[in-house]
Write an enzyme that holds these catalytic residues in place. Structure first.
Site, PDB file in Angstrom:
ATOM      1  N   GLU A  31      13.258 -25.986   8.121  1.00 42.24           N
ATOM      2  CA  GLU A  31      12.993 -27.242   8.709  1.00 42.24           C
ATOM      3  C   GLU A  31      14.219 -28.128   8.504  1.00 42.24           C
ATOM      4  O   GLU A  31      14.651 -28.192   7.204  1.00 42.24           O
ATOM      5  CB  GLU A  31      11.758 -27.610   7.744  1.00 42.24           C
ATOM      6  CG  GLU A  31      10.459 -26.983   8.349  1.00 42.24           C
ATOM      7  CD  GLU A  31       9.379 -27.466   7.586  1.00 42.24           C
ATOM      8  OE1 GLU A  31       9.478 -28.446   6.556  1.00 42.24           O
ATOM      9  OE2 GLU A  31       8.240 -27.014   7.845  1.00 42.24           O
TER      10      GLU A  31
ATOM     11  N   ASP B  81       7.240 -38.256   1.161  1.00 38.13           N
ATOM     12  CA  ASP B  81       8.247 -37.382   0.551  1.00 38.13           C
ATOM     13  C   ASP B  81       8.396 -38.154  -1.029  1.00 38.13           C
ATOM     14  O   ASP B  81       8.007 -39.222  -1.299  1.00 38.13           O
ATOM     15  CB  ASP B  81       9.740 -37.565   1.051  1.00 38.13           C
ATOM     16  CG  ASP B  81       9.688 -36.761   2.161  1.00 38.13           C
ATOM     17  OD1 ASP B  81       9.100 -35.227   2.251  1.00 38.13           O
ATOM     18  OD2 ASP B  81      10.119 -37.108   3.596  1.00 38.13           O
TER      19      ASP B  81
END
Length: 265
Positions: free
Chosen positions: A51, A62
């Protein structure tokens, strides 16, 4: 990579009963050369796909490690276009899923983004903050180049919604292992296996588990019931400390743990 490379790779792995190892890195962190080195060395280190994260100024999903990496990459000028240029130049020999937030995609143009990503060699797309059914026009544009659109499933997703996500997904389903943001954790959820089983009941797609997996032992535990393991923060932190060499070296230990578990199964 062709538009079917991701599905073909995962199908081969499933037939071989091999757990897919899918590391995440932030494009341009700690520098563009390290991104290129990682993409070129991922297969030899045991990765089955990668990814590649597009830096964005507000990465709300995140945790601190990836947030710091994306802000550092932005300061060095790593845009969406630069991310795709890095991908094209690296010529990775594993399928690469471009991982992004929606805002850069809309600024670039969704159909243009999909076409440019395919031209750069991407094998799939993941737009983390575009829920299934949220914008049919954008989804059509993202699918217009023929690349699989990978979807996220939360541990709290109710059954009806889980089925809808599965029906709107391609490539693989990404099951989030825990609530909250990305980041390394000391323990896995005790009900993760049940969540994977519930997802299998509504989809034949491979299921990869990510968020919080931070050690070879945890990866091997997830491999007991999932088709793939996604590891982000633990890889990104090593990229920051020692570049691609350290991150790829550590990835080999994860691959060894996954293979040892398979051998002992």
């Amino acid at each position: 990579m062709s538009d079917s490379a991701l599905a073909a790779r995962l199908a081969d792995l499933r037939a071989a009963r091999r757990t897919a190892l899918i590391p995440y890195i932030t494009a341009g962190y700690p520098g563009p050369d390290e991104t290129t080195a990682f993409l070129r060395g991922a297969a030899a280190a045991g990765a089955d796909a990668v990814e590649l994260g597009v830096p964005w100024s507000d990465p709300v999903a995140d945790g601190p490690t990836i947030q710091a990496s994306t802000h550092a990459a932005l300061q060095q000028g790593t845009t969406l276009a630069r991310t795709l240029a890095l991908l094209a130049g690296a010529r990775a020999d594993v399928p690469v899923v471009v991982f992004t937030y929606l805002n850069p995609v809309l600024a670039h143009g969704a159909a243009r983004f999909a076409a440019d990503a395919k031209r750069a060699g991407a094998a799939g797309l993941l737009v983390t903050d575009l829920p299934v059914g949220a914008d049919d026009a954008v989804e059509r544009d993202l699918l217009s180049a023929g690349l699989p659109l990978v979807r996220l499933v939360a541990p709290t997703t109710p059954p009806r919604r889980r089925r809808a996500i599965a029906e709107g997904s391609q490539g693989f389903l990404y099951l989030i292992a825990r609530l909250g943001v990305t980041g390394e954790s000391g323990a896995l959820s005790s009900v993760l296996g049940e969540q994977v089983a519930a997802l299998r009941a509504v989809s034949d797609l491979p299921i990869a588990v990510g968020f919080g997996i931070s050690s070879p032992e945890q990866a091997a535990a997830v491999a007991a019931y999932a088709d793939g393991v996604v590891i982000g923060s633990a890889v990104v932190s090593r990229m920051g400390r020692g570049g691609a060499a350290e991150a790829l070296g550590w990835l080999r230990t994860v691959r060894a743990a996954l293979d040892a578990r398979r051998a002992g199964a």
